[in-house]
Write an enzyme that holds these catalytic residues in place. Structure first.
Site, mmCIF file in Angstrom:
data_model
loop_
_atom_site.group_PDB
_atom_site.id
_atom_site.type_symbol
_atom_site.label_atom_id
_atom_site.label_comp_id
_atom_site.label_asym_id
_atom_site.label_seq_id
_atom_site.Cartn_x
_atom_site.Cartn_y
_atom_site.Cartn_z
ATOM 1 C CG ASN A 112 -1.798 1.203 1.346
ATOM 2 O OD1 ASN A 112 -2.396 1.615 0.343
ATOM 3 N ND2 ASN A 112 -1.930 1.796 2.526
ATOM 4 C CG HIS A 114 -0.507 6.276 4.724
ATOM 5 N ND1 HIS A 114 -1.883 6.283 4.755
ATOM 6 C CD2 HIS A 114 -0.095 7.128 5.701
ATOM 7 C CE1 HIS A 114 -2.286 7.101 5.726
ATOM 8 N NE2 HIS A 114 -1.229 7.621 6.309
ATOM 9 C CB SER A 141 5.227 5.119 4.068
ATOM 10 O OG SER A 141 5.536 6.175 4.934
ATOM 11 C CG ASP A 150 -2.603 3.491 6.791
ATOM 12 O OD1 ASP A 150 -2.713 2.917 5.695
ATOM 13 O OD2 ASP A 150 -3.323 4.440 7.146
HETATM 14 C C1 GRF Z 1 -2.867 8.900 -2.287
HETATM 15 O O1 GRF Z 1 -2.426 10.032 -1.598
HETATM 16 C C2 GRF Z 1 -2.517 7.652 -1.506
HETATM 17 O O2 GRF Z 1 -1.323 7.747 -0.816
HETATM 18 C C3 GRF Z 1 -3.670 7.549 -0.551
HETATM 19 O O3 GRF Z 1 -4.792 7.949 -1.304
HETATM 20 C C4 GRF Z 1 -4.392 8.830 -2.355
HETATM 21 C C5 GRF Z 1 -4.881 8.220 -3.616
HETATM 22 O O4 GRF Z 1 -4.688 9.043 -4.731
HETATM 23 N N1 GRF Z 1 -3.735 6.228 0.019
HETATM 24 P P1 GRF Z 1 -4.936 8.477 -6.198
HETATM 25 O O5 GRF Z 1 -6.348 7.892 -6.224
HETATM 26 O O6 GRF Z 1 -3.901 7.452 -6.491
HETATM 27 O O7 GRF Z 1 -4.820 9.687 -7.084
#
Ligand code: GRF
Length: 192
Positions: A112, A114, A141, A150
């Protein structure tokens, strides 16, 4: 640098809930010769996820699942992962938490991205909280997924300095730019 073509690449599925900029970025990365993955599937919990447009654009199979009936949905997804020979699940703005059972039963990797320097600022509204706490640095991360939000082992992080003029919008834009560099790097790292 290793060059991987077509069938030598590991099958990957990307799970999304939102606009899918990380998905788009991973698709472009996966098309490069150095990419160890080939994206075979896009999975979403919502028909309204804007990122689903990339399925049509890049001719990748998409599937939408109802996570309100999580147990049976996860069962179906596990079957599909096997059928499609998926070795890596990339969560990219996916807003559902996968169950312990799913994580245990999927024998390959789940990762994932984050938008914070984990273990700090797990969960939502990271940029607002980072600014409220007057942090000097933030970042993003990529980590393995565990059944706690997370919280899995960190694969890679990128740190950036918070500017005086930053607000939540500008910060999220700058962090997202870094996310787009970090996610492919983390994938290269785990398959190197
Ligand atoms: C990103 O900031 C990711 O880190 C978080 O959600 C957002 C998703 O953005 N988990 P996208 O849909 O990839 O534009």
């Amino acid at each position: 640098m290793k060059k991987l073509i077509g069938s030598k690449k590991k099958g990957a599925a990307v799970f999304i809930s939102g606009k899918g900029s990380n998905l788009k970025n991973l698709i472009n990365f996966s098309k490069s010769k150095k990419s160890p993955i080939l994206i075979k599937l896009i999975i979403s919990n919502s028909v309204n996820a804007k990122g689903l447009v990339y399925a049509k654009k890049y001719k990748i199979q998409k599937k939408i699942y109802n996570f309100k009936i999580k147990k049976s949905t996860e069962k179906k997804i596990l079957i599909l992962m096997k059928k499609k020979k998926i070795d890596l699940i990339c969560l990219a703005g996916f807003m559902k938490i996968l169950s312990k059972n799913f994580i245990r039963k999927f024998k390959k990797k789940i990762i994932n991205i984050h938008p914070s320097l984990l273990p700090k600022y797990k969960g939502l509204d990271t940029h607002q909280r980072v600014l409220l706490n007057k942090e000097k640095y933030t970042g993003c991360s990529v980590h393995y997924v565990s059944s706690k939000l997370d919280s899995g082992k960190i694969i890679l992080q990128k740190k950036i300095k918070i500017l005086k003029k930053d607000n939540a919008t500008s910060l999220s834009k700058r962090v997202l730019k870094e996310e787009h560099k970090l996610y492919p790097k983390a994938i290269l790292k785990i398959f190197s």
